[in-house]
Design a protein around this motif. Structure first.
Motif, PDB file in Angstrom:
ATOM      1  N   LEU A   1       0.831  -1.201   0.000  1.00 22.92           N
ATOM      2  CA  LEU A   1       0.000   0.000   0.000  1.00 22.92           C
ATOM      3  C   LEU A   1       0.866   1.252   0.000  1.00 22.92           C
ATOM      4  N   GLU A   2       1.901   1.274   0.832  1.00 21.18           N
ATOM      5  CA  GLU A   2       2.772   2.441   0.907  1.00 21.18           C
ATOM      6  C   GLU A   2       3.496   2.687  -0.403  1.00 21.18           C
ATOM      7  N   GLN A   3       4.021   1.629  -1.017  1.00 21.54           N
ATOM      8  CA  GLN A   3       4.722   1.799  -2.287  1.00 21.54           C
ATOM      9  C   GLN A   3       3.775   2.269  -3.375  1.00 21.54           C
ATOM     10  N   TRP A   4       2.575   1.716  -3.377  1.00 19.24           N
ATOM     11  CA  TRP A   4       1.600   2.078  -4.412  1.00 19.24           C
ATOM     12  C   TRP A   4       1.170   3.536  -4.275  1.00 19.24           C
ATOM     13  N   LEU A   5       0.827   3.966  -3.066  1.00 14.60           N
ATOM     14  CA  LEU A   5       0.405   5.350  -2.875  1.00 14.60           C
ATOM     15  C   LEU A   5       1.548   6.314  -3.158  1.00 14.60           C
ATOM     16  N   ASP A   6       2.748   5.945  -2.776  1.00 17.78           N
ATOM     17  CA  ASP A   6       3.919   6.759  -3.075  1.00 17.78           C
ATOM     18  C   ASP A   6       4.070   6.950  -4.584  1.00 17.78           C
TER      19      ASP A   6
END
Length: 485
Positions: free
Chosen positions: A40-45
């Motif tokens: 989730l963090e990588q995708w939103l970033d």
């Protein structure tokens, strides 16, 4: 992460004013949830970076706890003020949920009936109509956007410089507007309609709109970072600067500060993703435990069931709430789109999972971000909740050397991640990450094969290491992708 704030476990005790439960902390640390959170963090970033969004804040709520909160980019680009989970955004049409709750409180008190004609409460409400057999515009009709009203009050407030009319101006001009169609015939989204709901709250309560909502909803729920109109005092502080769409020139314009004035009940509120999380937790709590905290539980249930479906489309609506179906699951909530901002609150009450997103750009994809974040996180959360015996093992640490981000020749990035205990990858940016994960099985030293949907193995991917065992690149289908982080 370039500019993320990763607080998956700390958020459990930080936000809602209660200590995170042991079960909630265990949930955040569960291997499947940690895998999903990392992705989730990588995708939103990547979404913030590749789509050139100024700033983005998000939170994932499970029942009474914030499981994860994060932020990317800037609340104020020029001043380099980072976005955070406590950044204030216009939540625009999510305002309608608070206004609808206020109306339903008065309904519980017997001061308003759903079948009341609107003019019973607002004598000045008289629209022109040449519709044969004209029916009454009712309170339920305006709550469900099925009243046949025009979409807007008679002013160009969505056009620059975004000057919104006062209550008095709206009342004076409403008699010049015309009905679109016979009530209860079609669904037509109407900011005018929910503005009228706010006017009924004022008339039935004898208080100003802000006084009523603050006293009866915001303060009881501890929503100290939610405002019934854009907080001018927070300009240059916690309120994110609102930006226009990404133009051909490649530089977003700063949009003028505005206040919704008379339209505030429909589109004026400002809040944070964490306060929206509290609002979601209240609903989960009320629906689960019953009682009468702010509303009676059965009233909230009634608001979240379908009251109108457009006969010409799949659009369904509750009392103020959007009610939609995705992948055979029912979601409730609302989105917001105002000059310079996009926000979304998506809730799955039966699972007690919610996602709140805020973006300070008019073209920000807040609604799909919230839904896609749910699709990433919910399966992991549900699996972890069922794993009471701890059968799902922790990540295989032998995969650590391969985890990272690799440069694609096609302009994006390939992120190699852990997924369901094994190795996987995903191309970023990605509009639907939950459905774009490629899984691998190890078949040799530093070599993996893609697992097809039918379980068979396909082409190989090999990782090249230097003399110190550090991965330099990955190779697949003869293509080379250097590691960049």
């Amino acid at each position: 992460m370039r500019s993320s704030i990763r607080t998956a476990v700390a958020a459990l005790t930080l936000v809602l004013g209660v200590s995170g439960t042991a079960a909630a902390q265990a949930l955040a640390k569960h291997p499947r949830v940690q895998e999903a959170t990392a992705l989730l963090e990588q995708w939103l970033d990547a979404e913030q970076a590749f789509k050139r969004l100024p700033g983005l804040s998000a939170a994932v709520i499970v029942d009474q706890d914030v499981l994860w909160q994060g932020a990317y980019g800037f609340a104020d680009v020029a001043r380099k003020v980072r976005a955070t989970p406590t950044t204030l955004y216009s939540i625009c049409s999510i305002s309608k949920l608070f206004t609808s709750v206020a109306l339903m409180q008065l309904y519980e008190q017997g001061k308003v009936r759903l079948d009341d004609p609107v003019e019973n409460h607002l004598p000045w409400f008289q629209l022109k109509s040449d519709i044969h057999d004209q029916a009454d515009v009712t309170v339920e009709g305006i709550l469900t956007h099925a009243a046949g009203l025009p979409r807007e009050a008679a002013y160009p407030y969505w056009s620059t410089p975004f000057q919104f009319p006062t209550r008095e101006q709206i009342q004076k001009a409403v008699s010049s507007q015309e009905m679109l169609y016979r009530p209860e015939t079609f669904w037509q989204y109407s900011n005018l309609g929910l503005t009228l709901v706010g006017e009924i709250v004022i008339a039935a309560s004898g208080q100003t709109f802000d006084q009523y909502v603050r006293t009866n909803i915001l303060t009881p729920l501890g929503l100290n970072d939610t405002y019934t109109d854009m907080p001018a005092a927070e300009r240059g502080k916690r309120l994110a600067v609102g930006y226009g769409g990404y133009p051909r020139s490649g530089e977003r314009a700063i949009l003028p500060f505005y206040q919704a004035n008379g339209i505030a009940p429909a589109a004026g509120f400002a809040s944070t993703v964490l306060d929206l999380g509290k609002f979601a937790s209240w609903q989960f709590r009320l629906l689960d435990k019953g009682g009468s905290e702010v509303l009676q539980a059965n009233t909230l249930r009634n608001m979240q069931r379908v009251h109108f479906q457009d006969p010409e489309s799949q659009t369904t609506w509750g009392l103020g709430f959007s009610v939609s179906r995705t992948d055979n699951k029912v979601f409730v909530g609302h989105g917001g789109s105002c000059p310079g901002y996009r926000t979304q609150l998506t809730m799955r009450p039966t699972e007690k999972i919610a996602v709140a997103t805020g973006i300070n750009a008019i073209d920000g994809p807040a609604t799909p971000l919230a839904q896609r974040a749910y699709a990433l996180m919910a399966p992991a959360i549900l699996a972890a909740q069922k794993d009471t015996a701890g059968k799902i093992q922790a990540a295989d640490r032998s995969l650590d050397p391969y985890i990272g981000v690799y440069q694609s020749s096609f302009g994006g990035e390939v992120s190699v991640i852990r997924w369901e205990g094994g190795l996987a990858s995903i191309f970023l940016p990605n509009d639907n990450p939950a459905r774009a994960i490629t899984k691998y099985r190890k078949v040799g030293e530093h070599t993996f094969k893609r697992i097809r949907d039918d379980g068979e193995l396909a082409e190989a991917t090999t990782f090249d290491l230097d003399a110190n065992g550090k991965v330099l690149r990955m190779r697949s289908n003869y293509n080379v992708m250097p590691r960049i982080r």
